[in-house]
Design a protein around this motif. Structure first.
Motif, PDB file in Angstrom:
ATOM      1  N   ILE A  26       0.996  -1.153  -0.040  1.00 16.80           N
ATOM      2  CA  ILE A  26      -0.050   0.128  -0.098  1.00 16.80           C
ATOM      3  C   ILE A  26       0.823   1.268  -0.166  1.00 16.80           C
ATOM      4  O   ILE A  26       0.427   2.319   0.235  1.00 16.80           O
ATOM      5  CB  ILE A  26      -0.867   0.054   1.406  1.00 16.80           C
ATOM      6  CG1 ILE A  26      -0.305  -0.033   2.477  1.00 16.80           C
ATOM      7  CG2 ILE A  26      -1.850  -1.272   1.301  1.00 16.80           C
ATOM      8  CD1 ILE A  26      -1.279   0.350   3.649  1.00 16.80           C
ATOM      9  N   GLU A  27       2.101   1.122  -0.437  1.00 19.00           N
ATOM     10  CA  GLU A  27       3.114   2.264  -0.563  1.00 19.00           C
ATOM     11  C   GLU A  27       3.376   2.680  -1.728  1.00 19.00           C
ATOM     12  O   GLU A  27       3.538   1.804  -2.721  1.00 19.00           O
ATOM     13  CB  GLU A  27       4.331   2.116   0.283  1.00 19.00           C
ATOM     14  CG  GLU A  27       4.216   1.590   1.935  1.00 19.00           C
ATOM     15  CD  GLU A  27       3.503   2.682   2.791  1.00 19.00           C
ATOM     16  OE1 GLU A  27       3.901   3.971   2.466  1.00 19.00           O
ATOM     17  OE2 GLU A  27       3.004   2.508   3.729  1.00 19.00           O
ATOM     18  N   LYS A  28       3.279   3.921  -1.941  1.00 18.69           N
ATOM     19  CA  LYS A  28       3.850   4.573  -3.496  1.00 18.69           C
ATOM     20  C   LYS A  28       5.429   3.816  -3.527  1.00 18.69           C
ATOM     21  O   LYS A  28       6.157   3.560  -2.517  1.00 18.69           O
ATOM     22  CB  LYS A  28       4.083   6.069  -3.374  1.00 18.69           C
ATOM     23  CG  LYS A  28       4.280   6.691  -4.645  1.00 18.69           C
ATOM     24  CD  LYS A  28       4.070   8.028  -4.363  1.00 18.69           C
ATOM     25  CE  LYS A  28       4.592   8.781  -5.846  1.00 18.69           C
ATOM     26  NZ  LYS A  28       5.171  10.114  -5.576  1.00 18.69           N
ATOM     27  N   ASN A  29       5.729   3.330  -4.773  1.00 20.46           N
ATOM     28  CA  ASN A  29       6.808   2.738  -5.063  1.00 20.46           C
ATOM     29  C   ASN A  29       7.919   3.847  -5.396  1.00 20.46           C
ATOM     30  O   ASN A  29       9.051   3.667  -4.509  1.00 20.46           O
ATOM     31  CB  ASN A  29       6.903   1.839  -6.770  1.00 20.46           C
ATOM     32  CG  ASN A  29       8.121   1.374  -6.905  1.00 20.46           C
ATOM     33  OD1 ASN A  29       8.756   1.136  -6.010  1.00 20.46           O
ATOM     34  ND2 ASN A  29       8.318   1.008  -8.092  1.00 20.46           N
ATOM     35  N   HIS A  30       7.971   4.627  -6.352  1.00 20.93           N
ATOM     36  CA  HIS A  30       9.215   5.645  -6.608  1.00 20.93           C
ATOM     37  C   HIS A  30       8.932   6.805  -5.566  1.00 20.93           C
ATOM     38  O   HIS A  30       8.044   7.593  -5.876  1.00 20.93           O
ATOM     39  CB  HIS A  30       8.986   5.936  -8.040  1.00 20.93           C
ATOM     40  CG  HIS A  30      10.340   6.800  -8.285  1.00 20.93           C
ATOM     41  ND1 HIS A  30      10.605   7.446  -9.503  1.00 20.93           N
ATOM     42  CD2 HIS A  30      11.447   6.822  -7.284  1.00 20.93           C
ATOM     43  CE1 HIS A  30      11.948   7.841  -9.684  1.00 20.93           C
ATOM     44  NE2 HIS A  30      12.284   7.577  -8.540  1.00 20.93           N
ATOM     45  N   VAL A  31       9.592   6.645  -4.515  1.00 26.02           N
ATOM     46  CA  VAL A  31       9.471   7.933  -3.663  1.00 26.02           C
ATOM     47  C   VAL A  31      11.076   8.767  -3.741  1.00 26.02           C
ATOM     48  O   VAL A  31      11.924   8.030  -3.769  1.00 26.02           O
ATOM     49  CB  VAL A  31       9.349   7.372  -2.429  1.00 26.02           C
ATOM     50  CG1 VAL A  31       9.720   8.627  -1.357  1.00 26.02           C
ATOM     51  CG2 VAL A  31       7.866   6.761  -2.106  1.00 26.02           C
ATOM     52  N   THR A  32      10.927  10.064  -3.926  1.00 24.14           N
ATOM     53  CA  THR A  32      11.955  11.003  -3.973  1.00 24.14           C
ATOM     54  C   THR A  32      11.880  12.167  -2.819  1.00 24.14           C
ATOM     55  O   THR A  32      10.595  12.475  -2.747  1.00 24.14           O
ATOM     56  CB  THR A  32      12.300  11.526  -5.330  1.00 24.14           C
ATOM     57  OG1 THR A  32      11.031  12.347  -5.575  1.00 24.14           O
ATOM     58  CG2 THR A  32      12.699  10.570  -6.438  1.00 24.14           C
ATOM     59  N   VAL A  33      12.711  12.395  -2.173  1.00 32.11           N
ATOM     60  CA  VAL A  33      12.605  13.555  -1.342  1.00 32.11           C
ATOM     61  C   VAL A  33      13.988  14.207  -1.549  1.00 32.11           C
ATOM     62  O   VAL A  33      15.149  13.728  -1.413  1.00 32.11           O
ATOM     63  CB  VAL A  33      12.809  13.099   0.291  1.00 32.11           C
ATOM     64  CG1 VAL A  33      12.747  14.219   1.142  1.00 32.11           C
ATOM     65  CG2 VAL A  33      11.682  12.527   0.519  1.00 32.11           C
ATOM     66  N   GLY A  34      13.826  15.221  -2.154  1.00 27.24           N
ATOM     67  CA  GLY A  34      14.942  16.133  -2.572  1.00 27.24           C
ATOM     68  C   GLY A  34      15.591  15.406  -4.119  1.00 27.24           C
ATOM     69  O   GLY A  34      14.916  14.501  -4.466  1.00 27.24           O
ATOM     70  N   ASN A  35      16.909  15.662  -4.168  1.00 30.09           N
ATOM     71  CA  ASN A  35      17.493  15.245  -5.296  1.00 30.09           C
ATOM     72  C   ASN A  35      18.702  14.257  -4.739  1.00 30.09           C
ATOM     73  O   ASN A  35      19.588  14.880  -4.691  1.00 30.09           O
ATOM     74  CB  ASN A  35      17.772  16.378  -6.437  1.00 30.09           C
ATOM     75  CG  ASN A  35      18.582  15.721  -7.625  1.00 30.09           C
ATOM     76  OD1 ASN A  35      19.055  14.579  -7.788  1.00 30.09           O
ATOM     77  ND2 ASN A  35      18.248  16.265  -8.599  1.00 30.09           N
ATOM     78  N   ALA A  36      18.369  12.943  -4.761  1.00 32.89           N
ATOM     79  CA  ALA A  36      19.170  12.101  -4.055  1.00 32.89           C
ATOM     80  C   ALA A  36      20.580  11.951  -4.810  1.00 32.89           C
ATOM     81  O   ALA A  36      21.532  11.973  -4.078  1.00 32.89           O
ATOM     82  CB  ALA A  36      18.458  10.812  -3.525  1.00 32.89           C
ATOM     83  N   GLU A  37      20.415  11.891  -6.049  1.00 23.18           N
ATOM     84  CA  GLU A  37      21.750  11.826  -6.779  1.00 23.18           C
ATOM     85  C   GLU A  37      22.637  12.843  -6.595  1.00 23.18           C
ATOM     86  O   GLU A  37      23.824  12.510  -6.671  1.00 23.18           O
ATOM     87  CB  GLU A  37      21.015  11.252  -8.258  1.00 23.18           C
ATOM     88  CG  GLU A  37      20.521   9.931  -8.498  1.00 23.18           C
ATOM     89  CD  GLU A  37      21.448   8.662  -8.461  1.00 23.18           C
ATOM     90  OE1 GLU A  37      22.676   8.786  -8.003  1.00 23.18           O
ATOM     91  OE2 GLU A  37      20.846   7.568  -8.422  1.00 23.18           O
ATOM     92  N   ARG A  38      22.086  13.903  -6.905  1.00 26.42           N
ATOM     93  CA  ARG A  38      22.844  15.205  -6.840  1.00 26.42           C
ATOM     94  C   ARG A  38      23.715  15.132  -5.507  1.00 26.42           C
ATOM     95  O   ARG A  38      24.740  15.429  -5.345  1.00 26.42           O
ATOM     96  CB  ARG A  38      21.772  16.595  -7.202  1.00 26.42           C
ATOM     97  CG  ARG A  38      22.888  17.516  -7.327  1.00 26.42           C
ATOM     98  CD  ARG A  38      22.065  18.511  -8.125  1.00 26.42           C
ATOM     99  NE  ARG A  38      20.968  19.258  -7.045  1.00 26.42           N
ATOM    100  CZ  ARG A  38      19.979  19.765  -7.249  1.00 26.42           C
ATOM    101  NH1 ARG A  38      19.390  19.924  -8.501  1.00 26.42           N
ATOM    102  NH2 ARG A  38      19.121  20.084  -6.449  1.00 26.42           N
ATOM    103  N   GLU A  39      22.549  15.156  -4.478  1.00 22.02           N
ATOM    104  CA  GLU A  39      23.174  15.050  -3.096  1.00 22.02           C
ATOM    105  C   GLU A  39      24.376  13.929  -2.932  1.00 22.02           C
ATOM    106  O   GLU A  39      25.389  14.318  -2.161  1.00 22.02           O
ATOM    107  CB  GLU A  39      22.249  14.985  -1.866  1.00 22.02           C
ATOM    108  CG  GLU A  39      21.181  16.120  -1.881  1.00 22.02           C
ATOM    109  CD  GLU A  39      21.900  17.476  -1.124  1.00 22.02           C
ATOM    110  OE1 GLU A  39      22.851  17.255  -0.698  1.00 22.02           O
ATOM    111  OE2 GLU A  39      20.897  18.305  -1.531  1.00 22.02           O
ATOM    112  N   LEU A  40      24.199  13.018  -3.364  1.00 25.08           N
ATOM    113  CA  LEU A  40      25.144  11.924  -3.246  1.00 25.08           C
ATOM    114  C   LEU A  40      26.449  12.359  -3.737  1.00 25.08           C
ATOM    115  O   LEU A  40      27.409  12.179  -3.205  1.00 25.08           O
ATOM    116  CB  LEU A  40      24.547  10.670  -3.937  1.00 25.08           C
ATOM    117  CG  LEU A  40      25.632   9.373  -3.700  1.00 25.08           C
ATOM    118  CD1 LEU A  40      25.635   8.894  -2.176  1.00 25.08           C
ATOM    119  CD2 LEU A  40      25.010   8.282  -4.977  1.00 25.08           C
ATOM    120  N   SER A  41      26.408  12.741  -5.237  1.00 21.41           N
ATOM    121  CA  SER A  41      27.613  13.141  -5.791  1.00 21.41           C
ATOM    122  C   SER A  41      28.387  14.408  -5.240  1.00 21.41           C
ATOM    123  O   SER A  41      29.507  14.419  -5.514  1.00 21.41           O
ATOM    124  CB  SER A  41      27.205  13.652  -7.101  1.00 21.41           C
ATOM    125  OG  SER A  41      26.390  14.741  -7.127  1.00 21.41           O
TER     126      SER A  41
END
Lengths: 772, 168
Positions: A188-203
């Motif tokens: 019952i949860e949304k699959n694709h969840v994003t908070v902020g831009n994780a790839e950019r923060e990671l880099s």
């Protein structure tokens, strides 16, 4: 789940978020949290004497007159068609009553796939069963023999000749990734969840770990084989099954065979282990159909190989976990994505990213699961589906980050454990994961750990210590009903269709009912495992205890009102309203003036009643939508790795749990240990081996699939915070699946500490640890 | 000839393919003996044949002809529990209860084997008069009996408890 369902669930959460907590279930804490006598006691199982003497009657052990026996033929090919079918020799074999193939099997529809909305939707697959010549996966049932004895059925099966035309089959995970699907939601949860831009923060992060973790398929391997005895009595159907879903099975069978619900009765008083595997599969449907064809009771017990062939297990997974951290070790990005198998005809999405959304804070998040389509026995839920393997990936990655930064792994977690749900922002109902770590570390002696890998050695053995966190969501299922009958002698019977497969269902609910009804333990009987009793939900998601407890609360409230009414004006409690009394000392007493007390016996006697019966359903579990509710754990492991053989021996394992009130320390400790032992298997030995060329399981036996044995299992220490959850019945959250959660990573992290080898591919077998 | 089961005589089955397990469960309705794999891998079907533990799924019923079989039903009853049965309850040495009769039958014979001085893979001094029954010795000697619920600690605790009582 569709995008529309995402929107509906999202709207419910939003609305419930505005509703004051006091209006919801758990709005005011369950009074039994403070006032308990039987709950929390170290009670032995009520069914213990039956189980140790062999008197407990499991599904295949009910004596039935005129019984016939069935055996199944499984497809040796993975995809294709049956071209020639010769059953003459089998038909003519001694004792054979009937051979059933797609040619003579009655036409049947398909099961509704397991869903979160309809409780009778329990299909693990919606493939047709013996309806046509098509083969969809290796091991699929293609024929059945019914005979006078099991030996005759087993022999006749070997006489059936089938020629197949094989078609190209999807059997390779790696190849099928290219066409993976991206579902809108996971459970019952949304699959694709994003908070902020994780790839950019990671880099941009000061410290980065970014790796892929792999887990293999697993099988449940309950020691009791799947077995069903089906018999038609007129238009009625009686089924002795071993199932985690008694009432839903009756409803599903009624729908499939065009019967009224009350025409079907499913009995399953004892289940010899389930772990997610004892649901509705093809064999029950074959047995029910052929029992009608032969006009006799049919018993169909799968062979151990048959269990592997047609009862799906846990999917394999490939998971990417990327963590970014700033210079102080605070997470800036957490990315968890990956692939697992879910064929289009399957129902289980293996929610490995859901647990990762609930433990750590980070500046940004991204979660995404993709489903790989293979021609394979449909995978299903297995103990802590999602969390058991998801925590292996995430908790290994956290350990990698701690090592890379030169930080203690517990300090790293302490700095990042969330105070509110990291993604939804919902408050935790109660959450003491940090305390679980602190308490566990002290008892385990974490300070003996040497941070530099490979530092400790005794002879050929390198010694290591590791830890991991676990989180498993609380669930209370809607649709839990119980019946309480108060008898004239002051005793009570509680009845519902709930399941007992080793959790101590009756034991714990009798303890609960004793305190709820104000009766001694000996005065309470608990009836379960019968679909004719008020319906309970399936045993799954560590939800049964809370679900049934919620229904007992509702029924006890109703009973209180009924008994007050029955007590009449002559009663010492006359004039009091339900909210002004409590059930205690075998009767009703005023809360304000406990000397005003009227016993159940005298109320019933004055009213010339033999008994009083009420049935009630638990409240809607709205607390789940208002609060973030999770059982959590800190797992600690010490082990040795042999320089000579690569063998791993686990010497110490400790689980420190935060799961609300512990209702029965004896049975709870067993549940925790049991989960942790299955976690040892997951970490070190367990793997269902699919031959990628043929799509066939190669180790379909308990000799070749290695579950932990006595010598593999150390003495396991368990402890708990015992802090009640103010939002749940009795203050308790689930304990059945949190035990396995985190163990894989705790073992892998200890192996790294011992050897400096980071194994990201379970199980950690000897070959992966041999010296280079 | 007859097969003696829990002190009572029964004729061997007509069909030579019938295993001792199926004779007990399907013909004599002694369903305390369990079937977990039917291929000697799990130990759930363990019974005592002339006081020694055997896997009844790998034993043809006719092999028990003229011999004495003891099943879990022959060890004790709910009213008069065998010490191991009582200890399994006390130490919570089971959850679902399905492997339990096999574990208890195996433990019964295992303690006899130890008393008779039979060594195990872990026994260091093969010449010693007496086996020291360490926790690991019990674990090793019980490893033929699988449990999936994970009651291993309770099972070993229960056996050590009973073994301790009977130590001289």
């Amino acid at each position: 789940m569709t995008k529309i369902q995402n929107a509906v669930i999202g709207s419910v959460r939003t609305v419930i978020g505005w509703v004051p907590a006091g209006w919801l279930p758990g709005g005011s804490p369950d009074p039994l949290i403070e006032r308990r006598a039987a709950i929390g006691r170290q009670a032995s199982r009520l069914d213990g004497p039956l189980k140790v003497t062999g008197e407990a009657r499991f599904a295949a052990e009910v004596a039935v007159d005129n019984l016939s026996y069935a055996a199944l033929v499984h497809s040796p090919i993975t995809r294709g068609r049956i071209m020639r079918l010769d059953t003459d020799a089998a038909d003519a074999a001694p004792g054979v009553i009937l051979v059933v193939t797609h040619r003579n099997m009655p036409r049947l529809g398909t099961l509704a796939l397991i869903g979160m909305s309809d409780m009778s939707a329990i299909g693990n697959s919606d493939l047709p069963i013996l309806q046509d010549a098509q083969v969809h996966y290796n091991g699929q049932v293609v024929a059945a023999v019914i005979a006078e004895t099991q030996e005759q059925a087993d022999h006749a099966v070997s006489l059936i000749m089938i020629d197949y035309t094989a078609e190209p089959a999807k059997t390779l995970f790696e190849e099928a990734k290219a066409t993976a699907r991206t579902p809108a939601s996971v459970l019952i949860e949304k699959n694709h969840v994003t908070v902020g831009n994780a790839e950019r923060e990671l880099s941009r992060s000061a410290h980065i770990v970014d790796n892929v973790y792999r887990t293999p398929p697993h099988n449940h391997n309950a020691i009791e084989l799947h077995t069903v005895t089906a018999m038609w009595e007129g238009d009625g159907l009686l089924v002795h099954d071993t199932t985690q879903m008694v009432a839903p099975s009756a409803t599903a069978l009624a729908k499939l065979f065009g019967l009224k619900r009350e025409q079907v009765r499913v009995l399953s008083p004892f289940v010899g282990g389930g772990f997610g595997g004892k649901g509705m599969w093809d064999h029950q449907i074959v047995a029910v159909a052929v029992a009608r064809m032969v006009g006799r009771p049919v018993r169909l017990t799968l062979s151990r190989e048959g269990v592997y062939r047609i009862i799906g297990g846990r999917t394999p997974s490939e998971q990417r976990v990327a963590i970014g951290a700033d210079a102080a070790g605070r997470f800036t990005a957490l990315i968890h994505s990956g692939y697992s198998v879910m064929p289009p005809y399957g129902a289980c999405p293996e929610q490995y990213t859901l647990g990762s959304r609930a433990i750590y804070d980070a500046k940004s998040f991204e979660f995404l699961q993709r489903h790989v389509d293979l021609d394979i026995v449909p995978n299903t839920f297995m103990r802590a589906p999602g969390e058991a393997i998801g925590t292996f990936a995430v908790e290994s990655a956290v350990d990698e980050m701690a090592h890379a930064m030169g930080v203690d792994p517990i300090d790293m977690r302490m700095a990042n454990i969330a105070e509110r749900h990291p993604v939804s922002g919902a408050p935790f109902s109660q959450h003491a994961l940090k305390q679980a770590f602190t308490d566990g570390a002290e008892r385990f002696g974490w300070n003996r750990r040497v941070a530099e890998p490979g530092s400790r050695r005794e002879g050929e053995w390198r010694i290591g210590i590791g830890c991991a966190a676990g989180s498993f969501p609380y669930a209370r299922m809607p649709g839990a009903n119980v019946r309480i009958t108060l008898h004239g002698d002051g005793s009570a019977t509680i009845a519902c269709s709930a399941q007992e497969m080793g959790m101590g269902t009756a034991t714990v609910q009798v303890q609960h009912a004793a305190d709820r009804l104000g009766l001694p333990l000996e005065a309470i009987r608990f009836e379960l495992g019968d679909s004719d009793l008020p319906a309970s939900p399936m045993a799954g998601g560590s939800s049964q205890t809370a679900s049934v407890a919620g229904a007992i609360i509702a029924a006890a409230e109703k009973l209180t009102g009924e008994m007050l009414r029955l007590a009449g004006n002559a009663s010492p409690v006359a004039g009091l309203r339900a909210g002004e009394v409590r059930l205690t000392d075998g009767g009703i007493a005023s809360i304000a003036d406990p000397s005003r007390h009227d016993s159940f016996e005298s109320i019933l006697a004055r009213a010339a009643r033999d008994d009083m019966t009420v049935t009630a359903a638990g409240s809607m579990p709205l607390e789940m939508f208002k609060f973030a509710m999770h059982s959590t754990s800190a797992v600690f492991c010490e082990l040795r790795v042999s320089d000579v053989t690569g063998e791993v021996r686990v010497d110490r394992l400790l689980g420190s749990f935060d799961c609300g009130t512990i209702l029965n320390p004896k049975t709870a400790a067993s549940q925790f240990r049991g989960g942790m032992i299955m976690g040892l298997g997951l970490a070190l030995t367990e793997e269902t081996l699919f031959d990628g060329r043929s799509g066939r399981i190669m180790n379909a036996s308990l000799a070749d699939y290695h579950i932990p044995t006595h010598l593999d299992v150390p003495q396991i220490d368990v402890m708990w915070t015992d802090i009640p959850d103010p939002r749940s019945p009795l203050g308790a959250r689930g304990i059945g699946e949190i035990g396995i959660t985190g163990v894989g990573a705790a073992v892998a992290n200890a192996v790294f500490n011992a050897t400096g080898k980071r194994v990201r591919d379970l199980p950690i077998t000897l070959d992966k640890l041999l010296p280079d | 000839m007859t097969i003696k089961v829990n002190g009572q005589d029964f004729p061997p089955p007509d069909d030579a393919r019938v295993s001792l397990l199926d004779l007990l469960r399907e013909q004599l309705h002694l369903t305390g003996t369990k079937v977990g794999c039917n291929q000697g891998a799990c130990g759930a079907c363990t019974v005592l044949l002339d006081s020694r533990r055997v896997l009844s799924c790998l034993t043809l019923a006719v092999q028990a002809d003229g011999r004495s079989v003891t099943t879990i039903e022959g060890l004790g009853t709910a009213e008069a529990l065998h010490p191991l049965q009582a200890a399994f309850i006390e130490h919570d040495g089971f959850q679902c209860g399905y492997c339990t009769p096999g574990q208890i039958c195996a433990a019964t014979a295992m303690l006899e084997e130890v008393a008779a001085g039979m060594p195990s893979y872990l026994t260091v001094d093969l010449a010693a008069d007496r086996i020291t029954l360490s926790r690991e010795e019990v674990q090793e000697r019980m490893s033929g009996n699988l449990c999936r619920c994970g009651a291993h600690n309770g099972i070993i605790d229960a056996i050590l408890d009973v073994a301790g009582e009977h130590r001289p």
